[in-house]
Enzyme design. Structure first.
Site, mmCIF file in Angstrom:
data_model
loop_
_atom_site.group_PDB
_atom_site.id
_atom_site.type_symbol
_atom_site.label_atom_id
_atom_site.label_comp_id
_atom_site.label_asym_id
_atom_site.label_seq_id
_atom_site.Cartn_x
_atom_site.Cartn_y
_atom_site.Cartn_z
ATOM 1 N N SER A 144 -10.675 -0.718 12.216
ATOM 2 C CA SER A 144 -9.303 -0.363 12.588
ATOM 3 C C SER A 144 -8.448 -0.236 11.338
ATOM 4 O O SER A 144 -8.696 -0.926 10.331
ATOM 5 C CB SER A 144 -8.694 -1.433 13.496
ATOM 6 N N TYR A 157 -5.456 -10.209 14.582
ATOM 7 C CA TYR A 157 -6.382 -9.102 14.861
ATOM 8 C C TYR A 157 -6.708 -8.334 13.583
ATOM 9 O O TYR A 157 -7.874 -8.039 13.295
ATOM 10 C CB TYR A 157 -5.741 -8.159 15.888
#
Length: 251
Positions: A144, A157
């Site tokens: 990501s 995250y």
């Protein structure tokens, strides 16, 4: 090679209900893929995903897989590879977590890290070793852009993806010359169930767009891809912003 020209004949998706994983499977089935293994926790959703791919003409098998049980990964993936060569392993599982809650509940934050990093490196190492043993194949890992630089709004995250991304870079180097292609995928905000209810970020994309980028990356034997591609330049600039200015960014 069976997986020549970015068109694998066989595919193992770790995270069998992932919308990006399924979009990638659909795209590859439309090209050349005929055998698909969907690995995940047993559920009606997993079975429905398998049925949707069977309707496209692929032979699909569901496999019980738990990212939080690394001790089982070698046996689980070993059974899949015992069925025959796997041309591509797609590591598509992950959790976003809830930043506000996770800061207050350390065990919840640890859960995010265990799924996104600990479970992922276990599955990736087992998958890479199996691909290396057969002498060919691609390991594609969903990372990501959140891992490029930790932001206040999702640093738990983001830190888990940063670790995974660094791991993929090292694994790609370790596999160089072995016949195994390792590719990290860095999408931005993707419209999926995981992001439902969150405000869309700039340059938001879709599972189908990520799947198309993965196919192109396979064909080019890329080691890292950005989705959309413009994020590469954006994140290069963001990475070098002075910290006080970075803190004030609205995203």
């Amino acid at each position: 090679m069976k997986d020549a020209f970015g068109a694998p004949q066989s595919l193992l998706v770790l995270g069998g209900t992932s919308e990006i994983g399924l979009a990638t499977a659909r795209r590859l089935i439309a090209r050349r893929t005929r055998t698909v293994f969907l690995a995940g926790r047993p559920s009606e959703q997993l079975e429905a995903a398998a049925q949707s791919l069977r309707a496209l003409g692929a032979g699909v098998t569901t496999v019980e897989f738990d990212a939080l049980d690394p001790a089982s990964h070698e046996v689980t993936l070993g059974k899949v590879f015992a069925e025959g060569d796997i041309d591509m392993v797609l590591l598509a599982f992950g959790v976003l977590g809830d930043q506000a809650r996770d800061e207050q509940e350390p065990l919840a934050a640890v859960h995010v890290a265990q799924v996104n990093y600990t479970g992922a490196i276990s599955a990736a190492l087992v998958g890479a070793a199996a691909l290396q043993a057969q002498g060919h194949g691609s390991l594609v890992v969903l990372s990501s852009v959140a891992g490029e630089r930790a932001r206040r709004v999702n640093f738990i995250y983001g830190s888990s993806k940063a670790g995974l991304d660094a791991f993929c870079q090292g694994l790609a180097d370790a596999m160089h010359g072995s016949g195994v292609h390792v590719m990290a995928v860095r999408p931005g905000y993707v419209h999926t169930r995981m992001t439902a209810g969150l405000p869309p970020a700039p340059l938001a994309t879709t599972p189908e767009a990520v799947a198309a980028a993965i196919e192109t990356g396979l064909r080019r034997r890329s080691t890292t891809i950005w989705v959309p591609g413009t994020l590469r330049a954006v994140m290069t600039a963001v990475r070098h912003l002075p910290r006080p200015l970075f803190r004030r960014l609205p995203v």
